[in-house]
Design an enzyme around this catalytic site. Structure first.
Site, PDB file in Angstrom:
ATOM      1  N   CYS A   1      -2.672   8.584   2.504  1.00 30.08           N
ATOM      2  CA  CYS A   1      -2.341   8.189   1.120  1.00 30.08           C
ATOM      3  C   CYS A   1      -3.526   8.374   0.173  1.00 30.08           C
ATOM      4  CB  CYS A   1      -1.783   6.780   1.070  1.00 30.08           C
ATOM      5  SG  CYS A   1      -2.782   5.622   1.987  1.00 30.08           S
TER       6      CYS A   1
ATOM      7  N   GLU B   1       0.889  -1.175   0.000  1.00 31.35           N
ATOM      8  CA  GLU B   1       0.000   0.000   0.000  1.00 31.35           C
ATOM      9  C   GLU B   1       0.916   1.210   0.000  1.00 31.35           C
ATOM     10  OE1 GLU B   1      -3.035   0.046  -0.453  1.00 31.35           O
ATOM     11  OE2 GLU B   1      -3.651  -1.989   0.052  1.00 31.35           O
TER      12      GLU B   1
END
Ligand code: ADP
Length: 479
Positions: A282, A248
């Protein structure tokens, strides 16, 4: 039991080399406490323990594992005040955000407790009467879980819960910037009765621990949440012992605002959404593309709302935006802003140290205009409290600009037109698309990036299968 040690093979122990580092409060720059700091030697001990524990943990039923995960979830709910306090102390985020994050962490433990029971295999009819073929699912083995500081509870909880529910054992290395939250997660699992060695917690020097994981063929996968830079280091090293990777990584999310919406209303909510966790997210909405007819109106409105945000300690009532996590992180945002000024961008508000805060890694939330696709703020993941605004002509222009990035994690679009919504969502090259919403994620939803934003998924049933191997069993000669 000290909270500041390593947890290996069911016990809190000193790091092998007995090193310590200070943990700094980002709002005051003062030392909170000293924490034990491990290295590759501790990683090897943790892999030994996880390897031994896998032999028994992988043979437990998902029902047994679910009981432990659900007890851990309840521990987090019962201790919410204490654990939220410690998260604010080490991360600087506002208390309300910390409480919300812990609630989601508890929900992740509970959700995976149940989902682990539903890892069904398949029986497949074949073209021969004398054969029986089925696919069974088995836990992958020892998993290394390396996580970032921006969500000190959510990031580890998401991966730990899925790996444990799948029957894997874990060597966890959360960020050294936020160890207190990791200790609380560990204590939740200990109090729930997790057997020794099933999850081992290292607060440790990242690069040597990463190397130790990549070099050890007993460790089958690394699940990593963090920067694309470190993700690439892991990808380079993964061929050595065929370490599988779930990644990720970074993002640079576009937000496309068409001209059929109430831009003032959207600007108001965007001023909160963009600055959640100080932009250190993010999936944070980053590049704001506004239809040329509404660009001026949006720019004016967003600058007004952003200038109203309250910056300060996460413990202070009504604070929207805390400090950045470290001095280094704050400086990297200042550097992007100064490059941007050199490119003749216009700062509409913020971008400096708040006048009333003399200590701590604070930045007054900024809105920046007069930018194009080549600008620093279009090309880089900002990971800080800066909101750049751009304009677009039409759907094709919006999609071309939005997709013009190495990243492919999240994207957002706002429109009241159904056709526009469908076309834009199908045209965006991102793993997660939010239409008319700012939070396109949840315990039950797959979270994962395209392009340089990563490999694989977390949360949802997809997150469980990251830790499971498929095995085809074909039985012949039956007739
Ligand atoms: P950020 O810059 O947002 O902190 P990083 O990618 O640097 O993100 O950090 C995310 C996690 O990766 C943290 O737990 C950090 O300690 C760890 N990390 C940093 N460098 C390495 C490395 N070379 N190998 C393995 N893990 C690393």
């Amino acid at each position: 039991m000290s909270v500041n040690k390593q947890f290996v093979n069911g016990a809190w122990i000193e790091a092998v080399d007995q090193l310590e580092i200070p943990l700094i409060d980002p709002a005051t720059e003062e030392v909170i406490t000293q924490i034990s700091f491990g290295n590759e030697k501790d990683a090897v001990l943790a892999i030994d323990a996880a390897e031994a524990a896998f032999k028994t943990w992988s043979k437990t039923t998902p029902y047994y594992r679910a009981e432990i995960l659900k007890k851990a979830a309840n521990y987090l709910r019962e201790n919410l005040d204490t654990i939220a306090h410690d998260m604010v102390l080490e991360s600087g985020k506002p208390l309300l955000e910390a409480r919300g994050e812990w609630t989601v962490a508890a929900n992740l433990f509970e959700w995976y407790a149940e989902e682990g029971k539903r890892a069904y295999g398949r029986v497949i009819p074949t073209n021969r009467i004398d054969k029986r073929s089925s696919v069974i699912l088995q836990p992958m083995g020892v998993i290394g879980i390396i996580t970032a500081w921006n969500f000190p509870a959510y990031n580890p909880a998401r991966a730990w819960a899925a790996a444990l529910a799948a029957g894997c054992t874990v060597v966890a290395k959360p960020s050294e910037n936020t160890p207190l939250s990791a200790y609380h997660l560990m204590r939740a699992l200990i109090s729930a009765g997790l057997p020794p060695g099933v999850l081992n917690l290292l607060i440790a020097d990242a690069a040597p621990v990463g190397e130790a994981m990549l070099n050890d063929k007993r460790l089958k996968k690394i699940s990593f949440t963090g920067s694309t830079r470190v993700g690439k280091i892991l990808m380079d090293g993964a061929s050595r012992t065929n370490t599988k990777l779930s990644l990720e990584l970074g993002g640079n999310a576009p937000v496309i605002i068409f001209d059929d919406v109430d831009v003032d209303e959207i600007a108001k909510v965007a001023s909160i959404a963009r600055f959640r966790n100080n932009g250190q997210v993010c999936v944070a909405p980053q590049r704001f593309y506004i239809h040329k007819n509404k660009y001026e109106q949006f720019a004016e409105a967003i600058a007004k709302y952003v200038s109203l945000l309250k910056v300060g300690s996460g413990f202070e009532e009504g604070v929207n935006v805390g400090p950045l996590i470290t001095g280094r992180q704050r400086d990297s945002v200042f550097e992007l802003l100064s490059k941007s000024k050199a490119e003749n961008a216009s700062l509409l508000t913020g971008g400096h140290r708040p006048e009333h805060l003399h200590k701590g890694y604070f930045i007054q939330p900024a809105v920046v205009a007069n930018l194009d696709q080549t600008s620093t703020l279009a090309r880089n993941e900002i990971f800080g409290p800066v909101l750049p605004v751009f304009s677009f002509e039409d759907m094709d222009d919006a999609l071309a600009k939005a997709n013009d990035t190495e990243y492919g994690l999240a994207a957002y679009a706002f429109t009241n037109n159904l056709k526009t919504a469908i076309k834009v969502s199908e045209g965006l090259e991102f793993g997660i698309v939010g239409i008319n919403e700012w939070a396109p994620h949840g315990t039950e939803l797959p979270f994962g990036g395209w392009k340089s934003s990563g490999n694989g998924h977390e949360s949802g049933s997809e997150g469980l299968y990251e830790y499971i191997e498929k095995k085809l069993i074909s039985i012949g000669g039956i007739w």
